[in-house]
Each structure stands twice: as structure tokens, then as C-alpha cells.
Design a protein around this motif. Structure first.
Motif, PDB file in Angstrom:
ATOM      1  N   ASN A 116       5.135 -66.414-159.952  1.00 24.70           N
ATOM      2  CA  ASN A 116       4.274 -67.565-160.463  1.00 24.70           C
ATOM      3  C   ASN A 116       3.653 -68.437-159.415  1.00 24.70           C
ATOM      4  OD1 ASN A 116       3.530 -70.349-161.371  1.00 24.70           O
ATOM      5  ND2 ASN A 116       4.672 -70.241-163.037  1.00 24.70           N
ATOM      6  N   HIS A 117       2.377 -68.277-158.934  1.00 27.16           N
ATOM      7  CA  HIS A 117       1.673 -68.854-158.026  1.00 27.16           C
ATOM      8  C   HIS A 117       2.071 -70.552-157.841  1.00 27.16           C
ATOM      9  CE1 HIS A 117      -1.909 -69.438-155.127  1.00 27.16           C
ATOM     10  NE2 HIS A 117      -2.129 -70.624-155.947  1.00 27.16           N
ATOM     11  N   LEU A 118       2.334 -71.111-158.943  1.00 29.23           N
ATOM     12  CA  LEU A 118       2.591 -72.588-158.744  1.00 29.23           C
ATOM     13  C   LEU A 118       4.119 -72.634-158.189  1.00 29.23           C
ATOM     14  CD1 LEU A 118       1.216 -73.532-162.445  1.00 29.23           C
ATOM     15  CD2 LEU A 118       0.284 -74.142-159.947  1.00 29.23           C
ATOM     16  N   ALA A 120       5.165 -70.704-156.167  1.00 28.80           N
ATOM     17  CA  ALA A 120       4.975 -70.591-154.570  1.00 28.80           C
ATOM     18  C   ALA A 120       4.639 -71.776-153.760  1.00 28.80           C
ATOM     19  CB  ALA A 120       4.164 -69.414-154.358  1.00 28.80           C
ATOM     20  N   HIS A 121       3.687 -72.391-154.492  1.00 23.99           N
ATOM     21  CA  HIS A 121       3.211 -73.516-153.510  1.00 23.99           C
ATOM     22  C   HIS A 121       4.390 -74.548-153.286  1.00 23.99           C
ATOM     23  CE1 HIS A 121      -0.869 -73.188-152.954  1.00 23.99           C
ATOM     24  NE2 HIS A 121      -1.314 -72.985-154.190  1.00 23.99           N
ATOM     25  N   ILE A 122       5.268 -74.594-154.317  1.00 21.78           N
ATOM     26  CA  ILE A 122       6.464 -75.412-153.829  1.00 21.78           C
ATOM     27  C   ILE A 122       7.355 -74.746-152.864  1.00 21.78           C
ATOM     28  CG2 ILE A 122       8.752 -76.423-155.233  1.00 21.78           C
ATOM     29  CD1 ILE A 122       7.129 -76.531-157.535  1.00 21.78           C
ATOM     30  N   ALA A 144      -0.949 -80.002-155.741  1.00 16.68           N
ATOM     31  CA  ALA A 144      -2.519 -80.527-155.701  1.00 16.68           C
ATOM     32  C   ALA A 144      -3.324 -79.413-155.105  1.00 16.68           C
ATOM     33  CB  ALA A 144      -2.753 -81.770-154.973  1.00 16.68           C
ATOM     34  N   SER A 145      -4.030 -78.621-155.977  1.00 13.67           N
ATOM     35  CA  SER A 145      -4.772 -77.574-155.406  1.00 13.67           C
ATOM     36  C   SER A 145      -6.095 -77.501-156.235  1.00 13.67           C
ATOM     37  CB  SER A 145      -4.234 -76.206-155.899  1.00 13.67           C
ATOM     38  OG  SER A 145      -4.125 -75.890-157.046  1.00 13.67           O
ATOM     39  N   GLY A 146      -6.993 -76.450-155.994  1.00 12.03           N
ATOM     40  CA  GLY A 146      -8.262 -76.265-156.694  1.00 12.03           C
ATOM     41  C   GLY A 146      -8.221 -76.269-158.241  1.00 12.03           C
ATOM     42  N   THR A 313      -2.506 -73.905-148.375  1.00 10.01           N
ATOM     43  CA  THR A 313      -3.771 -73.132-148.994  1.00 10.01           C
ATOM     44  C   THR A 313      -3.219 -71.835-149.099  1.00 10.01           C
ATOM     45  OG1 THR A 313      -4.378 -72.751-146.576  1.00 10.01           O
ATOM     46  CG2 THR A 313      -5.488 -74.401-147.886  1.00 10.01           C
ATOM     47  N   ASP A 314      -3.889 -70.837-150.166  1.00  5.42           N
ATOM     48  CA  ASP A 314      -3.416 -69.663-150.766  1.00  5.42           C
ATOM     49  C   ASP A 314      -2.988 -68.804-149.624  1.00  5.42           C
ATOM     50  OD1 ASP A 314      -3.647 -71.178-153.236  1.00  5.42           O
ATOM     51  OD2 ASP A 314      -5.074 -69.785-153.878  1.00  5.42           O
ATOM     52  N   ASN A 315      -1.786 -68.081-149.878  1.00  2.79           N
ATOM     53  CA  ASN A 315      -1.426 -66.991-148.873  1.00  2.79           C
ATOM     54  C   ASN A 315      -0.487 -66.355-149.500  1.00  2.79           C
ATOM     55  OD1 ASN A 315       1.184 -67.855-147.618  1.00  2.79           O
ATOM     56  ND2 ASN A 315       0.187 -69.791-147.964  1.00  2.79           N
TER      57      ASN A 315
HETATM   58 ZN    ZN Z   1      -2.913 -72.099-154.703  1.00  4.82          ZN
END
Ligand code: ZN
Ligand code: KG4
Length: 343
Positions: A116-118, A120-122, A144-146, A313-315
Motif C-alpha cells: 500500500n503506497h500510503l 510506504a510513505h510512513i 501529505a502528498s499530491g 517524494t515517490d520512490n
Molecule cells: Zn506518494
């Protein structure tokens, strides 16, 4: 354990190799943002086409970075598992990464983990850290993202439950940066453009924008009114022939102040309300230096974790870390892109 991770949920094409969830052995990101500058935002079809054409070159580049002395396809035997973002995100973009990951899983017979991309941000806050530096749980995450602005409670391991306790009711913070930048003719992505313009402000008090919902006793956000206030401010000034060159830098300053004030106020409110041990940031907007500084100042009583800018940022490195720490393999035939996946 070496994980080959793939991220294509928005306009980036990311491929990375992560060892034991923490060590970044290779990490490559290509973005189609140049193609979106003209339109002032992402055109999903354009993003997906670009990802389709650059996926294999990005995979090769990553594998060469991982093992420079070997041919890329031979390097795959040193990969133990595969990981891919299966949502949330743009359907066309997700399909590119998911189908690529399934093809590699099928041809190499390696286990595939969906991420889950969210999350991953955590989990970006676990990368590049030793075990004794890991954030203590329970934690509170500001994503907080796009596409998202969420406050999430991260419950203790090994279950890793995520509980959504607040979110935006309309636009995301990054979307607000992007749309305001478009109004000011600053191109895409808007966050870095607004931040750069704000540094050139010569009269920070020139404009006054609202701080939506800042005093409300809840943990939600709203950014669409702020965007409208910016559009109206510019329109009015231009109609009255009262718009000078440096005004856009002063307005950029105020936009950045307004968005970060609200993000900080609600995050601190949530942190005080819940008995958390760590405060975790994630998502592209957390690359913003003013936001980082304000949270460092106002969040001093919490153990604050902010990923390095390249992991905000996304990676794909953050996808590999998440796969290692919280997810289990899924048979590749059962893996599907899930654009509306929730936290
Ligand atoms: Zn993102
Ligand atoms: O997490 P991310 O790379 O992609 C999504 O998952 O959406 O976030 C992209 C967002 C964009 O809206 C971009 O304008 C914003 O993050 N952003 C920033 C900064 N760098 C990227 N916003 C404010 N300040 C920045 N320095």
C-alpha cells in the motif's frame, strides 16, 4: 534478504533494491514531470505511456547500480523477493508496475509482495536506520502528498494496524500547492515552485489568506477554499491593474505559510490527543523545508521522524522497506491494481 521493489502509482517510475528493509543498495526514479509542466498537472494517460516506455531501462539501470560487474538479467538471481505498489494511485500507472512485477514473478518464480503506497510513505521512516533508531510505536503519521492528506495512528508491531483519524475533506495539501502554482503560472510540481518563489518574497505581509479549519476541534483538513482564495486574489489584482512582478513571490510566501500552518496545527493537536511515542512524516509535501522547520519547533515534546527529502517524494526504496517490515507474499495471479486502496 534482497527485495527488488517497483513503484508506479503516480507519474514516477521507481525501481530499487533494498537489503533487510533498511539498506538501500540501488534506487532509481524517473519522472514524467517535464511533460506535465505545460499542462500544470498530471495527465494520467501521458504518465502511463511514459512509464511503459521507461520501465525496462529503469530496471536495467537499477540492477546495474546493484551489481555493476554483472549483466542486469543475471543479477536477478541475487534477488530474494519482489515488491510492487498495488494502490492507491492512477489506474494506468499502477497497471504498468503491477504487470511488470507479475511478469518478473512468473518468469523467475520469486515471491511477490503487494504494498500500500500510503503505508510506504510512513515506513520511509525506517529506511537507512539501525534497529535501535527505529521509531517507537504507537506513532502518529502525517501523510501529505499530491493525492492525500491524512493523520494516521500507527499501532504496535507485529500487527502494524493503521487507523485513519483525520483527513482532508476536499483537496490534498500537495494538490493545493500544485493548483495555486498553476494559478501563478509556475508550472508543475507546484510545491517546490511555490517554495522557491517564497524565498524571493520582499514583503511577506502583503497578502492574508485563510487558514481553513485551523481552529475547529477536529482532525480534518480542507484546502479547496484556500485555492479559491488564491484564484480570487490574483483575478482581483489583475482586474484592478494592481499586480506587479514580485507580488507572485509574496503570494507564494503566504500560500506556503497558510498550508503549513494548518498541517502543523492539526498534527500537533492529534499528537497531544493520542498517547503517541513518535511523530512520523511522509509524502511529497513533507519535503517542504518550512513545514519541517515548523514541526521541529512546535513538536519538540515528541520524538519527531522526518525522512530525507529523497524518501518523502515517490520512490521504490520505501516500497521495498514496507514489503520487508509489514507485508507477506501474495500469489502473483491474485495481484491486481487497486486505485482506491485505503490506508
Ligand atoms: Zn506518494
Ligand atoms: O508523495 P508524492 O511524491 O506523490 C504522491 O503520492 O502524490 O507527492 C507529490 C506532491 C506534489 O503535490 C508536490 O507539489 C508536493 O508533493 N511537493 C512539495 C514539495 N516537494 C513536492 N510540496 C511542498 N514543498 C515541497 N518542497
Amino acid at each position: 534478504m534482497n527485495i527488488l521493489a517497483i513503484e508506479t502509482s503516480c507519474d514516477e517510475t521507481g525501481v530499487a533494491v533494498i537489503k533487510d528493509g533498511r539498506e538501500v543498495l540501488a534506487n532509481q526514479v524517473a519522472s514524467s514531470e517535464e511533460l506535465h509542466k505545460e499542462t500544470g498537472g498530471i495527465v494520467p494517460e501521458v504518465a502511463a505511456r511514459q512509464q511503459l516506455s521507461c520501465f525496462i531501462p529503469m530496471l536495467e539501470k537499477t540492477l546495474r547500480q546493484f551489481q555493476p560487474q554483472q549483466e542486469p538479467h543475471q543479477t536477478l538471481k541475487e534477488i530474494n523477493r519482489l515488491a510492487v505498489t498495488h494502490g492507491p494511485g492512477l489506474i494506468g500507472s499502477l497497471i504498468v508496475g503491477v504487470e511488470a512485477a507479475k511478469t518478473i514473478a512468473y518468469t523467475t518464480d520469486k515471491p511477490l509482495i503487494t504494498v500500500n503506497h500510503l503505508h510506504a510513505h510512513i515506513l520511509a521512516n525506517w529506511l537507512d536506520k539501525s534497529i535501535d533508531q527505529f521509531p517507537q510505536l504507537p506513532g502518529l503519521a502525517l501523510i501529505a502528498s499530491g493525492g492525500h492528506t491524512q493523520l494516521v495512528l500507527v499501532k504496535d508491531k507485529p500487527d502494524w494496524q493503521f487507523e485513519l483519524i483525520g483527513e482532508t475533506r476536499d483537496d490534498a495539501a500537495g494538490e493545493c500547492f500544485d493548483k495555486c502554482a498553476r494559478t501563478l503560472g509556475m508550472g508543475y510540481p507546484g510545491g517546490p515552485a511555490i517554495a522557491e518563489a517564497a524565498e524571493k518574497a520582499n514583503n511577506p505581509d502583503q497578502f492574508n489568506l485563510p487558514r481553513p479549519m485551523i481552529d475547529q476541534d477536529n482532525l480534518d483538513f480542507s484546502f479547496s477554499g484556500l485555492k479559491t482564495a488564491v484564484i480570487n486574489t490574483v483575478r482581483k489584482a489583475k482586474t484592478n491593474n494592481n499586480w506587479e512582478e514580485n507580488d507572485k513571490n509574496n503570494l507564494a510566501w503566504e500560500i506556503q505559510e497558510a498550508i503549513t500552518d494548518v498541517l502543523v496545527a492539526k498534527t500537533i493537536r492529534a499528537a497531544r490527543k493520542h498517547q503517541i511515542k513518535s511523530l512520523l512524516l511522509g509524502g511529497g509535501v513533507c519535503a517542504n523545508r518550512v513545514l519541517r522547520r515548523k514541526l521541529q519547533e512546535r513538536g519538540q515534546q515528541f520524538s519527531l521522524f522526518i525522512p530525507p527529502i529523497k524518501y518523502c517524494t515517490d520512490n521504490a526504496a520505501i516500497i521495498g522497506a514496507t514489503a520487508y517490515f509489514i507485508d507477506q507474499p501474495t500469489p502473483w495471479k491474485e495481484v491486481t491494481p487497486t486505485p482506491n486502496l485505503q490506508i
